[in-house]
Design a protein around this motif. Structure first.
Motif, PDB file in Angstrom:
ATOM      1  N   PHE A 144       0.640  -1.380   0.051  1.00  0.00           N
ATOM      2  CA  PHE A 144      -0.153   0.065  -0.068  1.00  0.00           C
ATOM      3  C   PHE A 144       0.830   1.359  -0.135  1.00  0.00           C
ATOM      4  O   PHE A 144       0.387   2.342  -0.398  1.00  0.00           O
ATOM      5  N   VAL A 145       2.094   1.035   0.625  1.00  0.00           N
ATOM      6  CA  VAL A 145       2.979   2.304   0.678  1.00  0.00           C
ATOM      7  C   VAL A 145       3.147   2.904  -0.811  1.00  0.00           C
ATOM      8  O   VAL A 145       3.095   4.140  -1.037  1.00  0.00           O
ATOM      9  N   ALA A 146       3.420   1.995  -1.941  1.00  0.00           N
ATOM     10  CA  ALA A 146       3.519   2.825  -2.887  1.00  0.00           C
ATOM     11  C   ALA A 146       2.393   3.340  -3.648  1.00  0.00           C
ATOM     12  O   ALA A 146       2.621   4.501  -4.468  1.00  0.00           O
ATOM     13  N   TRP A 147       1.341   3.173  -3.344  1.00  0.00           N
ATOM     14  CA  TRP A 147       0.087   3.724  -3.595  1.00  0.00           C
ATOM     15  C   TRP A 147       0.240   5.220  -2.952  1.00  0.00           C
ATOM     16  O   TRP A 147      -0.328   6.250  -3.664  1.00  0.00           O
ATOM     17  N   ILE A 148       0.406   5.190  -1.786  1.00  0.00           N
ATOM     18  CA  ILE A 148       0.536   6.439  -0.911  1.00  0.00           C
ATOM     19  C   ILE A 148       1.324   7.155  -1.572  1.00  0.00           C
ATOM     20  O   ILE A 148       0.916   8.584  -1.644  1.00  0.00           O
ATOM     21  N   ILE A 149       2.549   6.909  -1.620  1.00  0.00           N
ATOM     22  CA  ILE A 149       3.695   7.765  -2.200  1.00  0.00           C
ATOM     23  C   ILE A 149       3.128   8.206  -3.453  1.00  0.00           C
ATOM     24  O   ILE A 149       3.426   9.639  -3.812  1.00  0.00           O
ATOM     25  N   ALA A 150       2.639   7.620  -4.413  1.00  0.00           N
ATOM     26  CA  ALA A 150       2.337   7.994  -5.858  1.00  0.00           C
ATOM     27  C   ALA A 150       1.040   9.002  -5.585  1.00  0.00           C
ATOM     28  O   ALA A 150       1.024   9.946  -6.540  1.00  0.00           O
ATOM     29  N   ALA A 151       0.223   8.946  -4.676  1.00  0.00           N
ATOM     30  CA  ALA A 151      -0.665   9.785  -4.507  1.00  0.00           C
ATOM     31  C   ALA A 151      -0.100  11.225  -3.743  1.00  0.00           C
ATOM     32  O   ALA A 151      -0.726  12.183  -4.323  1.00  0.00           O
ATOM     33  N   VAL A 152       0.743  11.030  -3.245  1.00  0.00           N
ATOM     34  CA  VAL A 152       1.455  12.119  -2.568  1.00  0.00           C
ATOM     35  C   VAL A 152       2.057  12.990  -3.655  1.00  0.00           C
ATOM     36  O   VAL A 152       2.068  14.064  -3.902  1.00  0.00           O
ATOM     37  N   VAL A 153       2.715  12.271  -4.668  1.00  0.00           N
ATOM     38  CA  VAL A 153       3.381  12.958  -5.738  1.00  0.00           C
ATOM     39  C   VAL A 153       2.469  13.669  -6.637  1.00  0.00           C
ATOM     40  O   VAL A 153       2.422  14.676  -7.246  1.00  0.00           O
ATOM     41  N   LEU A 154       1.132  12.927  -6.855  1.00  0.00           N
ATOM     42  CA  LEU A 154       0.215  13.473  -7.671  1.00  0.00           C
ATOM     43  C   LEU A 154      -0.402  14.801  -6.812  1.00  0.00           C
ATOM     44  O   LEU A 154      -0.581  15.842  -7.500  1.00  0.00           O
ATOM     45  N   ILE A 155      -0.560  14.785  -5.679  1.00  0.00           N
ATOM     46  CA  ILE A 155      -1.072  15.973  -4.981  1.00  0.00           C
ATOM     47  C   ILE A 155      -0.067  17.031  -4.933  1.00  0.00           C
ATOM     48  O   ILE A 155      -0.432  18.022  -5.466  1.00  0.00           O
ATOM     49  N   TRP A 156       1.044  16.768  -4.921  1.00  0.00           N
ATOM     50  CA  TRP A 156       2.346  17.731  -5.039  1.00  0.00           C
ATOM     51  C   TRP A 156       2.329  18.185  -6.523  1.00  0.00           C
ATOM     52  O   TRP A 156       2.423  19.540  -6.722  1.00  0.00           O
ATOM     53  N   PHE A 157       2.158  17.594  -7.449  1.00  0.00           N
ATOM     54  CA  PHE A 157       2.030  17.953  -9.026  1.00  0.00           C
ATOM     55  C   PHE A 157       0.857  19.137  -9.159  1.00  0.00           C
ATOM     56  O   PHE A 157       0.674  20.131  -9.430  1.00  0.00           O
ATOM     57  N   ALA A 158      -0.135  18.474  -8.520  1.00  0.00           N
ATOM     58  CA  ALA A 158      -1.587  19.561  -8.461  1.00  0.00           C
ATOM     59  C   ALA A 158      -1.409  20.828  -7.790  1.00  0.00           C
ATOM     60  O   ALA A 158      -1.923  21.825  -8.292  1.00  0.00           O
ATOM     61  N   CYS A 159      -0.531  20.799  -6.735  1.00  0.00           N
ATOM     62  CA  CYS A 159      -0.203  21.867  -5.932  1.00  0.00           C
ATOM     63  C   CYS A 159       0.662  23.025  -6.717  1.00  0.00           C
ATOM     64  O   CYS A 159       0.216  23.963  -6.897  1.00  0.00           O
ATOM     65  N   CYS A 160       1.740  22.125  -7.051  1.00  0.00           N
ATOM     66  CA  CYS A 160       2.604  23.084  -7.811  1.00  0.00           C
ATOM     67  C   CYS A 160       2.358  23.698  -9.336  1.00  0.00           C
ATOM     68  O   CYS A 160       2.667  24.671  -9.631  1.00  0.00           O
ATOM     69  N   TRP A 161       1.332  22.837  -9.965  1.00  0.00           N
ATOM     70  CA  TRP A 161       1.060  23.083 -11.400  1.00  0.00           C
ATOM     71  C   TRP A 161      -0.292  23.905 -11.414  1.00  0.00           C
ATOM     72  O   TRP A 161      -0.413  24.515 -12.445  1.00  0.00           O
ATOM     73  N   LEU A 162      -1.022  23.666 -10.429  1.00  0.00           N
ATOM     74  CA  LEU A 162      -2.488  24.384 -10.540  1.00  0.00           C
ATOM     75  C   LEU A 162      -2.688  24.995  -9.322  1.00  0.00           C
ATOM     76  O   LEU A 162      -2.869  26.204  -9.509  1.00  0.00           O
ATOM     77  N   THR A 163      -2.820  24.645  -8.221  1.00  0.00           N
ATOM     78  CA  THR A 163      -3.458  25.206  -7.008  1.00  0.00           C
ATOM     79  C   THR A 163      -2.445  26.780  -6.736  1.00  0.00           C
ATOM     80  O   THR A 163      -3.041  27.753  -6.834  1.00  0.00           O
ATOM     81  N   LEU A 164      -1.135  26.448  -6.756  1.00  0.00           N
ATOM     82  CA  LEU A 164      -0.258  27.689  -6.401  1.00  0.00           C
ATOM     83  C   LEU A 164      -0.201  28.551  -7.641  1.00  0.00           C
ATOM     84  O   LEU A 164      -0.457  29.897  -6.999  1.00  0.00           O
ATOM     85  N   PRO A 165      -0.227  28.447  -8.869  1.00  0.00           N
ATOM     86  CA  PRO A 165      -0.551  29.511  -9.729  1.00  0.00           C
ATOM     87  C   PRO A 165      -1.894  30.246  -9.549  1.00  0.00           C
ATOM     88  O   PRO A 165      -2.034  31.248 -10.005  1.00  0.00           O
ATOM     89  N   VAL A 166      -2.866  29.309  -9.480  1.00  0.00           N
ATOM     90  CA  VAL A 166      -4.186  29.961  -9.394  1.00  0.00           C
ATOM     91  C   VAL A 166      -4.270  30.857  -8.190  1.00  0.00           C
ATOM     92  O   VAL A 166      -4.935  32.109  -8.104  1.00  0.00           O
ATOM     93  N   ILE A 167      -3.651  30.515  -6.940  1.00  0.00           N
ATOM     94  CA  ILE A 167      -3.672  31.234  -5.901  1.00  0.00           C
ATOM     95  C   ILE A 167      -2.982  32.513  -6.080  1.00  0.00           C
ATOM     96  O   ILE A 167      -3.541  33.766  -5.411  1.00  0.00           O
ATOM     97  N   LEU A 168      -1.906  32.625  -6.657  1.00  0.00           N
ATOM     98  CA  LEU A 168      -0.906  33.481  -6.984  1.00  0.00           C
ATOM     99  C   LEU A 168      -1.711  34.643  -7.927  1.00  0.00           C
ATOM    100  O   LEU A 168      -1.868  35.887  -7.597  1.00  0.00           O
ATOM    101  N   ARG A 169      -2.443  34.252  -9.111  1.00  0.00           N
ATOM    102  CA  ARG A 169      -3.479  34.992  -9.889  1.00  0.00           C
ATOM    103  C   ARG A 169      -4.358  35.704  -9.085  1.00  0.00           C
ATOM    104  O   ARG A 169      -4.631  36.796  -9.235  1.00  0.00           O
ATOM    105  N   ARG A 170      -4.903  34.910  -8.310  1.00  0.00           N
ATOM    106  CA  ARG A 170      -6.004  35.698  -7.280  1.00  0.00           C
ATOM    107  C   ARG A 170      -5.572  36.868  -6.570  1.00  0.00           C
ATOM    108  O   ARG A 170      -6.164  37.604  -6.386  1.00  0.00           O
ATOM    109  N   HIS A 171      -4.610  36.332  -5.999  1.00  0.00           N
ATOM    110  CA  HIS A 171      -3.714  37.307  -5.299  1.00  0.00           C
ATOM    111  C   HIS A 171      -3.505  38.686  -5.787  1.00  0.00           C
ATOM    112  O   HIS A 171      -3.705  39.782  -5.255  1.00  0.00           O
TER     113      HIS A 171
END
Length: 176
Positions: A144-171
C-alpha cells in the motif's frame, strides 16, 4: 471618436489593459511575445517528457520485466502510452508552427498551442505518477505504501502546477 482612435483601439487587445499589463501591443506583437514565451516554457516540459519516455522504452528490455505481475505490466503499458501522448502534445507546437508559418495566424496558433501544452503537462504529470507507482511497486513490493507515495506525488503536482498558480493569480488580481 475619430477613425484614428478606433483604429488604435482595435490594434491593442482589450485584455492587456483589462488585466493591467500596461502593454500597448498590437494583436500580432502580443502573439509574437506569447509565442516566444510559450516556446521557452515548453522546452523544459518537452525535455522532461522525452527523458521519461526514453527510460520507459528501455524498461521492457530489462531481464526483471518478465517477473512483473499482470497488473504491473498493464501499469507499464498505460505509463508508456501516457508518456507517448505527453511527448506528442508537447512537441506538436513545432508541427503547428511549421504548418502555419507565414499564414498570419499567430494569434490562433498561440491559442491552440496553449491548449496542447496544458494537455501535454497533464499527460506528463499522469505519466510521471504512474511511473513512480510502478517503480515503487517493484522496489517496495506490491504494498500500500507505493500507492500512498504516488498519491502524494500527484497531490504535489496538483499543488505546484495548478493550485499555487491560481492562488498567485487571485492574489495579484485582488492587489491590483
Amino acid at each position: 471618436m475619430t477613425d484614428a482612435d478606433r483604429s488604435r483601439d482595435n490594434a491593442f487587445p482589450e485584455g492587456d489593459r483589462d488585466h493591467g499589463f500596461g502593454r500597448h501591443e498590437t494583436v500580432e506583437k502580443r502573439a509574437d511575445r506569447q509565442w516566444s514565451e510559450m516556446l521557452q516554457e515548453v522546452r523544459v516540459a518537452q525535455t522532461g517528457a522525452q527523458i521519461l519516455f526514453g527510460f520507459l522504452l528501455s524498461v521492457v528490455f530489462m531481464p526483471r520485466f518478465e517477473q512483473l505481475s499482470s497488473f504491473d505490466r498493464n501499469l507499464y503499458v498505460v505509463t508508456v502510452v501516457l508518456g507517448a501522448l505527453a511527448t506528442g502534445a508537447l512537441v506538436a507546437p513545432v508541427s503547428f508552427h511549421r504548418t502555419l508559418a507565414g499564414h498570419r495566424r499567430k494569434p490562433q496558433l498561440v491559442r491552440v498551442t496553449a491548449r496542447l501544452i496544458t494537455t501535454g503537462l497533464a499527460l506528463l504529470a499522469t505519466s510521471t505518477v504512474c511511473a513512480v507507482l510502478l517503480l515503487l511497486r517493484v522496489a517496495l513490493g506490491k504494498g500500500f505504501v507505493a500507492w500512498i507515495i504516488a498519491a502524494v506525488v500527484l497531490i504535489w503536482f496538483a499543488c505546484c502546477w495548478l493550485t499555487l498558480p491560481v492562488i498567485l493569480r487571485r492574489h495579484l488580481e485582488r492587489t491590483r
